[in-house]
Scaffold this motif. Structure first.
Motif, PDB file in Angstrom:
ATOM      1  N   ASN A   1       0.707  -1.195   0.031  1.00  0.00           N
ATOM      2  CA  ASN A   1       0.149  -0.109   0.015  1.00  0.00           C
ATOM      3  C   ASN A   1       0.795   1.256   0.025  1.00  0.00           C
ATOM      4  O   ASN A   1       2.057   1.125   0.178  1.00  0.00           O
ATOM      5  CB  ASN A   1      -0.918   0.055   1.241  1.00  0.00           C
TER       6      ASN A   1
ATOM      7  N   ASN B   1       0.452   3.799   1.930  1.00  0.00           N
ATOM      8  CA  ASN B   1       0.404   4.573   3.249  1.00  0.00           C
ATOM      9  C   ASN B   1       1.610   4.488   4.225  1.00  0.00           C
ATOM     10  O   ASN B   1       1.515   4.863   5.320  1.00  0.00           O
ATOM     11  CB  ASN B   1      -0.783   3.934   3.988  1.00  0.00           C
TER      12      ASN B   1
ATOM     13  N   ASN C   1       5.103   5.013   5.880  1.00  0.00           N
ATOM     14  CA  ASN C   1       5.985   5.753   6.256  1.00  0.00           C
ATOM     15  C   ASN C   1       7.453   5.140   5.852  1.00  0.00           C
ATOM     16  O   ASN C   1       7.672   4.639   6.677  1.00  0.00           O
ATOM     17  CB  ASN C   1       5.794   6.010   7.473  1.00  0.00           C
TER      18      ASN C   1
ATOM     19  N   TYR D   1       3.470   3.010  10.470  1.00  0.00           N
ATOM     20  CA  TYR D   1       2.095   3.459  10.565  1.00  0.00           C
ATOM     21  C   TYR D   1       1.947   4.151  11.560  1.00  0.00           C
ATOM     22  O   TYR D   1       2.737   3.833  12.879  1.00  0.00           O
ATOM     23  CB  TYR D   1       0.854   2.447  10.485  1.00  0.00           C
TER      24      TYR D   1
END
Length: 644
Positions: free
Chosen positions: A163, A165, A167, A182
């Motif tokens: 994904n 998302n 970091n 996350y």
């Protein structure tokens, strides 16, 4: 000679090695778990799996695995192992393994050409940290080790997919980095005891499969994120220690930390020592002054019945009465609060189930036998009295005392006994009415209450005990000389189940010696297996010995023929009560089959249950407190018989 050692022939045969798991835990509920070849086969597996209370009540996999690569003369030899679609394994690092042992800590020996590398893992007892020690035992030319960390940052009850998302940022810390995939998760600190070069090379490894989840009918494919890799040169005879945790470590003291953790371990050099280590792995201390027992790994929490059934074996049988006292000091206020307010406990689950308080009294009874009646009286007499009064006053919402002195519980619509599997919200085994082990527990508790509290208690409940002396055999003993599992009005359950064994195993029983012998005989003939007692006789309707298939299929088989080692403990105790010293050799022979488990399934411990038919394969949770505790109690009991 190592007690737990596997040679190359086992390790390179994945049919053998992937069925063997290792587990190491700490007191916070965090753990490290994988297979002996470091190939994860469950979504619960990982190098660092830990609670993240800021997020939820689950454990979370932060660091899934760490692939090591040996580099010499520019040639790379990857020691990792992952399963992908079509039973494809890559990079097949298991082919370099020469042996694996885990007497003190899990130790793997690799040979790559002229390189001999050992790897040892230790999980910190009080920190969420795994430390891995690499030693270059032999090498004939300059060698570099490369490490690729596979990150998950997800609940053990879910899987992650690639994904956007994530970091990807990281920050350098002494001899390593910290990163967090996350929001809401803690930072993961990955550090070495010497300077390590980190190369940022983010990459998703897609389609890693977990075969155990596939077998159980669950989603089983995952993508794992690798932020890059570390490189560290290593010389012959040199040791490198890697640390992964949710707090930073003083890298100059990593070797000292590692050695301190090793010194605190009891080597798994015998059956007893394996069980002792396994028992200690259930200790759970979420707060400094609390003490609990987890019901099992990798997915169980603290459960009230399991706690009280397990605590004598997991403390008294390994010469740790202080641990027993700490756990009871935490659990008793929870029960008292339930009795006073009806409130459930946030940590000790299922505290309202009707037999829980009776198991608590049974546990205290074991303490009295171990540490002396006077000490038990001082610590626990008031509590036992309160519980007896509470039940006799008909205050328990699920357990009622009837005119004949027996206790009655309604389990038609809710699973209220240890046979607690459900389907579509209803019990698979709806045991209701006069339940045999509830009443065996009740009778035993009343008699122990007199032993603990003296003449005044005897005058108070003597008539109740005499009533049960008459009513118990009238209600439960049938014309075939075994005990009904439960009786509800005109309905009697003729199924041959193991719960009747408790009426023989407990110190106080309303059965005659002839009746006890008859119970032991039928349990031996129809329920006994090398791995425990079957939960249902093969001669009874609905027998399902194999715990396999979908969740619904497994729920249907959970208590319909599978074998349970914790019942094995009660059976062997009952056998010794009936046959005395002449039964010792039989009990010793039966324990051999449990000792075999030390090198199977989860190495050094006992799983939740077994299939009821050969080859009696271990199933369910890989390490189960009630089972470990029960076998420890039998081992302890044998010592006493042999000493006499």
């Amino acid at each position: 000679m190592s007690y737990l050692k596997f040679d190359k022939t086992v390790m390179i045969n994945l049919e053998e090695s992937l069925t063997r798991e290792i587990l190491r835990t700490n007191r916070t509920g965090a753990y490290h778990c994988t297979t002996v070849v470091d190939c994860n086969t469950r979504k619960y597996h990982g190098l660092l799996v830990m609670p993240v209370p800021e997020l939820d009540d689950d454990n979370h996999v932060l660091l899934s695995s760490l692939d090591e690569t040996v580099i010499q003369h520019g040639a790379e030899f990857n020691l990792g192992l992952h399963k992908y679609q079509g039973d494809n394994f890559s990079p097949k690092g298991h082919k370099y393994i020469r042996e694996f042992s885990c007497d003190t800590v899990p130790r793997t020996l690799y040979r790559v050409g002229g390189v001999i590398l050992s790897k040892e893992k230790v999980f910190s007892l009080y920190e969420n940290r795994i430390m891995i020690k690499y030693t270059l035992e032999d090498a004939h030319s300059p060698t570099t080790l490369r490490f690729r960390p596979f990150l998950a940052f997800r609940s053990v009850n879910s899987l992650t997919q690639e994904n956007g998302n994530v970091n990807r940022s990281f920050e350098e810390v002494p001899n390593g980095i910290k990163t967090c995939m996350y929001p809401g998760y803690p930072e993961l600190y990955m550090q070495f005891n010497k300077t390590a070069k980190f190369v940022f090379e983010p990459y998703w490894y897609n389609g890693i499969e977990y075969s155990k989840e596939q077998e159980r009918g669950y989603p089983y494919k995952e993508d794992l994120y690798v932020p890059g890799y570390f490189e560290v040169p290593i010389k012959k005879g040199e040791t490198i220690i890697f640390s992964a945790g949710d707090t930073p470590v003083n890298t100059r003291r990593l070797k000292t930390y590692y050695d301190t953790e090793i010194a605190a371990r009891t080597p798994r050099t015998s059956f007893f020592n394996c069980l002792k280590n396994s028992a200690q792995q259930f200790y759970f201390r979420p707060k400094e002054n609390d003490a609990y027992l987890l019901a099992g790994y990798p997915w169980f929490k603290v459960r009230a019945r399991d706690l009280f059934v397990s605590v004598p074996g997991c403390s008294l049988s390994i010469a740790d009465p202080v641990r027993f006292e700490k756990i009871l000091a935490t659990a008793m206020p929870a029960i008292r609060n339930f009795m006073a307010t009806g409130a459930l406990d946030p940590v000790i689950r299922e505290i309202d189930e009707p037999d829980v308080m009776l198991w608590a009294i049974w546990a205290i009874q074991q303490y009295a036998k171990s540490q002396g009646i006077e000490k038990a009286r001082t610590l626990y007499a008031d509590f036992v009295s309160e519980v007896i009064d509470y039940i006799r006053a008909q205050k328990h919402p699920l357990l009622k005392v009837t005119e004949n002195g027996l206790v009655f519980a309604d389990g038609k619509d809710k699973a209220i006994t240890w046979m607690n599997s459900t389907r579509d919200g209803h019990p698979v085994v709806p045991r209701s009415g006069y339940i045999v082990e509830f009443n065996a527990l009740w009778y035993n508790a009343l008699n122990f209450y007199i032993e603990l509290s003296g003449e005044q208690a005897k005058e108070e409940i003597d008539s109740l005990i005499k009533a049960i002396d008459k009513s118990f055999p009238e209600v439960f003993v049938n014309g075939y000389n075994y005990l009904f599992d439960y009786v509800n009005g005109s309905f009697v359950d003729w199924s041959v189940r193991p719960n009747m064994i408790f009426a023989v195993a407990f110190d106080y029983s309303p059965l005659t010696r002839t009746q006890k012998r008859a119970v032991v005989d039928i349990v031996t003939k129809e329920l006994l297996t090398p791995k425990g007692l079957r939960s249902l006789s093969p001669k009874s309707e609905g027998y399902k010995p194999y715990y396999i298939g979908s969740q619904a299929e497994r729920d249907g088989a959970y208590h319909q023929g599978t074998a349970w080692p914790w019942l094995f403990g009660a059976y062997l105790e009952a056998y010794l009560r009936v046959f005395g010293k002449s039964g010792v050799s039989f009990v010793e022979r039966m324990l051999i089959s449990m000792e075999e488990e030390m090198s199977l399934h989860c190495v050094g411990t006992i799983p939740e249950l077994f299939d009821g038919n050969p080859p009696f394969t271990g199933r369910g949770a890989i390490s189960f407190a009630m089972n470990v505790a029960a076998i420890l109690r039998v081992v302890d009991l044998l010592k006493k018989y042999n000493a006499e």
